[in-house]
Design a protein around this motif. Sequence first.
Motif, PDB file in Angstrom:
ATOM      1  N   SER A 154      -2.625  13.417  -2.097  1.00  0.00           N
ATOM      2  CA  SER A 154      -3.808  13.051  -1.874  1.00  0.00           C
ATOM      3  C   SER A 154      -4.076  11.594  -1.814  1.00  0.00           C
ATOM      4  O   SER A 154      -4.935  11.023  -0.993  1.00  0.00           O
ATOM      5  CB  SER A 154      -4.717  13.553  -2.685  1.00  0.00           C
ATOM      6  OG  SER A 154      -6.163  13.335  -2.574  1.00  0.00           O
ATOM      7  N   GLN A 155      -3.204  10.997  -2.749  1.00  0.00           N
ATOM      8  CA  GLN A 155      -3.285   9.515  -2.764  1.00  0.00           C
ATOM      9  C   GLN A 155      -2.774   8.934  -1.587  1.00  0.00           C
ATOM     10  O   GLN A 155      -3.341   7.860  -1.060  1.00  0.00           O
ATOM     11  CB  GLN A 155      -2.739   9.052  -4.196  1.00  0.00           C
ATOM     12  CG  GLN A 155      -2.758   7.460  -4.297  1.00  0.00           C
ATOM     13  CD  GLN A 155      -1.818   7.247  -5.583  1.00  0.00           C
ATOM     14  OE1 GLN A 155      -1.580   8.017  -6.392  1.00  0.00           O
ATOM     15  NE2 GLN A 155      -1.833   5.822  -5.807  1.00  0.00           N
ATOM     16  N   ALA A 156      -1.723   9.303  -1.137  1.00  0.00           N
ATOM     17  CA  ALA A 156      -1.080   8.949   0.054  1.00  0.00           C
ATOM     18  C   ALA A 156      -1.513   9.076   1.380  1.00  0.00           C
ATOM     19  O   ALA A 156      -1.820   8.149   2.099  1.00  0.00           O
ATOM     20  CB  ALA A 156       0.397   9.642   0.091  1.00  0.00           C
ATOM     21  N   VAL A 157      -2.321  10.158   1.398  1.00  0.00           N
ATOM     22  CA  VAL A 157      -3.006  10.370   2.721  1.00  0.00           C
ATOM     23  C   VAL A 157      -4.243   9.385   2.559  1.00  0.00           C
ATOM     24  O   VAL A 157      -4.931   9.068   3.691  1.00  0.00           O
ATOM     25  CB  VAL A 157      -3.521  11.899   2.653  1.00  0.00           C
ATOM     26  CG1 VAL A 157      -4.814  12.004   3.832  1.00  0.00           C
ATOM     27  CG2 VAL A 157      -2.572  12.853   3.052  1.00  0.00           C
ATOM     28  N   LYS A 158      -4.971   9.337   1.517  1.00  0.00           N
ATOM     29  CA  LYS A 158      -6.110   8.430   1.385  1.00  0.00           C
ATOM     30  C   LYS A 158      -5.763   7.007   1.863  1.00  0.00           C
ATOM     31  O   LYS A 158      -6.431   6.147   2.424  1.00  0.00           O
ATOM     32  CB  LYS A 158      -6.641   8.592   0.143  1.00  0.00           C
ATOM     33  CG  LYS A 158      -7.528   9.702  -0.186  1.00  0.00           C
ATOM     34  CD  LYS A 158      -8.043   9.689  -1.578  1.00  0.00           C
ATOM     35  CE  LYS A 158      -8.771  10.996  -2.060  1.00  0.00           C
ATOM     36  NZ  LYS A 158      -9.275  10.956  -3.286  1.00  0.00           N
TER      37      LYS A 158
END
Length: 338
Positions: A169-173
């Motif tokens: 999720s952090q990477a996609v954000k």
Amino acid sequence: MAVMKDVAKLAGVSVSTVSFVLNGTAKEHKVADDTAQKVIKAARQLGYKMNSSANEPNALKKWQPTVAFFIPVNSVWMDMNVIHSSINRHRKQTGRDYNILLCPYETGRLTEKIDRVHISAYDSAVISIENENDLKELEDRAGSAPFVIYNHSSSRYSSVSYVADEAISQAVKMISAKGCSKILVLSGRDSRQHGDEYFNLFIRCCEENGIKLSKDAFIATENTMIGGAIAARYILNMEAKPEIIICMNSTLAFGAIPLLARNHFLIPRDAELLCFGSSGDAEHIVNYIPSLSMIARPLDEITIKAFDTALRLADGKGADPIHYTCFCDLYLHDSFSL
């Protein structure tokens, strides 16, 4: 308290055979090795002791459990070097030695492999699963078994799983914040077919963050460095080059980056790159050129917890399933950063 008769019943042998084995005279009485192992296993499972004041029988002291390790042959994230060193570290931590029975299987055919390996050949088993169908078939099997599910959670057996939601999720954000629309995902051909959890979770996170990935955003190739090189050739021939490349395993990244560089397509100058991998890759990606950003499974932690649980089962402990959860890490380096 268990007596010899109980051990004999569980092992399926006579009381005299139990006596020979536990008193260390099995060879003198020509008791077969596999029969002796059955007796020792039964005695340990029942918590058998000679009597309240006697020491544990020598046969039980010398007993080394056998842990079967079922692993998919086409796995690209099962770094056997990391697994081997983790098992050795676990042996030192526990002061226990145990045998490993390696049981490779083809994805989608796990239960067939389990049926071919007789349960008497091992005392407990660690089963690595990368396919939802394999897990479902295993959990639908009748009867009980001393299994530890590795890499997945289980409703029926003890398990050691990982959680990648937060890291992905952090990477996609970060991808969303960069405003990049040209994203290319490199994956093995079987990622969708066999329900790769990393792959599915990444796609779902992209959808939740408004990142649309068309059919052209995916390249399916071999899960090898050659496959990565083939994907690199495809990228070089694209008219609209990607701004971000996502490699679903580090092997693809290691195959693609050198070929791209030789053709003057540089990471991260021309496109950023984020790959998925395991904790075993963490020490290598820093020294790679460029240093790679990665979402890494904690393979060492998963391995130690899985084999520790398997030993408990081999010793006849832990009748109720035990569940552990390990968390993936996001390592940010030169190839993909804030």
